[in-house]
Design an enzyme around this catalytic site. Structure first.
Site, short mmCIF file in Angstrom:
data_model
loop_
_atom_site.label_atom_id
_atom_site.label_comp_id
_atom_site.label_asym_id
_atom_site.label_seq_id
_atom_site.Cartn_x
_atom_site.Cartn_y
_atom_site.Cartn_z
N ARG A 121 0.85 -1.18 0.00
CA ARG A 121 0.00 0.00 0.00
C ARG A 121 0.89 1.24 0.00
O ARG A 121 1.96 1.24 0.64
CB ARG A 121 -0.92 0.03 1.23
CG ARG A 121 -2.13 -0.88 1.10
CD ARG A 121 -3.09 -0.35 0.05
NE ARG A 121 -4.26 -1.20 -0.16
CZ ARG A 121 -4.34 -2.13 -1.09
NH1 ARG A 121 -3.30 -2.38 -1.87
NH2 ARG A 121 -5.45 -2.82 -1.25
N GLU B 43 -3.43 8.22 -5.62
CA GLU B 43 -3.48 7.69 -6.99
C GLU B 43 -4.68 8.27 -7.72
O GLU B 43 -5.76 8.39 -7.11
CB GLU B 43 -3.57 6.16 -6.96
CG GLU B 43 -2.34 5.51 -6.32
CD GLU B 43 -2.45 3.98 -6.25
OE1 GLU B 43 -3.47 3.43 -6.73
OE2 GLU B 43 -1.54 3.35 -5.70
N HIS C 227 -0.09 1.13 -10.31
CA HIS C 227 -0.83 0.15 -9.51
C HIS C 227 -1.33 -0.98 -10.41
O HIS C 227 -2.54 -1.28 -10.47
CB HIS C 227 -2.02 0.82 -8.81
CG HIS C 227 -2.48 0.06 -7.60
ND1 HIS C 227 -3.03 0.67 -6.49
CD2 HIS C 227 -2.48 -1.28 -7.31
CE1 HIS C 227 -3.35 -0.23 -5.59
NE2 HIS C 227 -3.02 -1.42 -6.06
#
Length: 315
Positions: free
Chosen positions: A224, A253, A272
């Site tokens: 994370r 993000e 990601h």
């Protein structure tokens, strides 16, 4: 017979739930409508696992779903005190992302060891510059996070000849406890963050931890974004406390175009995507349908999250 109501927090493309036709009343919601529709749902499928809508809508009035499933490994995006204290069962997508993420980490390790970013840049410049690269066999890795993803990473790195230490919340055979982390970091050539986001892990990779790593060490985060104090990582790379890093998860993000992280020397940034292989959404849909079928038949649910800890226990 009254069909259970399945509410889906939508994201495109929508999940394939055809197998549930005639077995569930399927409704859809977005961030604007979720709060109004939650009281009428028996089950909530968080298909849009990037949204904070559940965390924001859950504290409202009225009944709440008996079961919430998120199509992701992490649950920090949906957990709030009210959900944690409720009787609602929370499950996650444990098992879908393990090997894809492990392969992505291996690719990053090899890319940094073989200096592939420079090779691609020089090719764009049509520049022939011979260089030497590193062998990964015989190096050492420290993987932080002993869940299925961390274990898959450890197995994959070991297959490359890398001696790998796995660090988890508690010490047990094959897993080091958190008290050994600093010692292992100081010896590692590769440090991989694959831990869930909890109060204990938030900001765990900071200036102190980067400072104790070897100058030749490289850091990878696929856990994370909030595990890392990103300004501290940027400084560690700029000051050459460590040799390189790769971030597939960021604290915010998408990463803003004006973020300094785009230009930090020695840093690879990816959007990601480490667990997202061709067909991954279909796998997530099939996993949920199988869970739903078990739930509807009165059977046990797999991947039940400990809501206090923030992950599936037992690993």
């Amino acid at each position: 017979m009254t069909l259970p109501t399945l509410l889906v927090l939508d994201a495109e493309p929508l999940p394939r739930l055809g197998r549930l036709t005639g077995r569930a009343r399927i409704e859809h919601a977005d961030e604007a409508t979720l709060a109004d529709r939650l009281p009428h749902a028996d089950v909530l499928l968080v298909w849009d696992f990037t949204s904070p809508a559940v965390r924001e809508a859950w504290p409202g009035g009225g009944p709440r779903p008996r079961w919430v499933h998120t199509a992701s490994a992490g649950v920090d995006h949906l957990m709030c005190p009210e959900l944690a204290a409720s009787d609602t069962v929370v499950t996650n997508a444990r098992g879908v992302f393990d090997q894809p993420i492990a392969e992505y980490v291996a690719a990053l390790v090899l890319a940094m060891a073989k200096d592939l970013p420079t090779t691609l840049r020089l090719q764009d410049e049509r520049t022939w510059r011979h260089r030497e690269s590193l062998r990964v066999a015989g190096t050492r890795a420290c993987v932080v996070g002993s869940g299925p993803i961390g274990r898959a990473i450890a197995r994959t790195l070991k297959a490359l000849g890398i001696t790998t230490a796995l660090v988890g919340r508690t010490a047990r055979p094959g897993v080091h406890g958190p008290g050994e982390l600093d010692r292992l970091l100081a010896r590692a050539d590769w440090v991989v963050a694959a831990a869930p986001l909890t109060d204990d892990t938030r900001g765990m990779f900071d200036a102190r931890r980067f400072g104790m790593m070897q100058p030749s060490a490289r850091f990878v985060n696929v856990g994370r974004g909030q595990l890392v104090v990103e300004d501290d990582l940027a400084e560690a790379l700029t000051r050459r406390w460590i040799a390189g890093a790769a971030l597939d998860v960021l604290s915010e993000e998408p990463l803003a175009p004006d973020s300094r992280l785009w230009t930090v020397p020695g840093l690879i940034v990816s959007p990601h995507m480490s667990g997202d292989t061709v067909g991954w959404r279909d796998e997530l849909g099939v996993q949920f349908v199988e869970l739903f079928e078990s739930w509807a038949a009165g059977g046990p649910l797999a991947n039940v999250v400990d809501k206090k800890r923030g992950y599936v226990p037992g690993h």
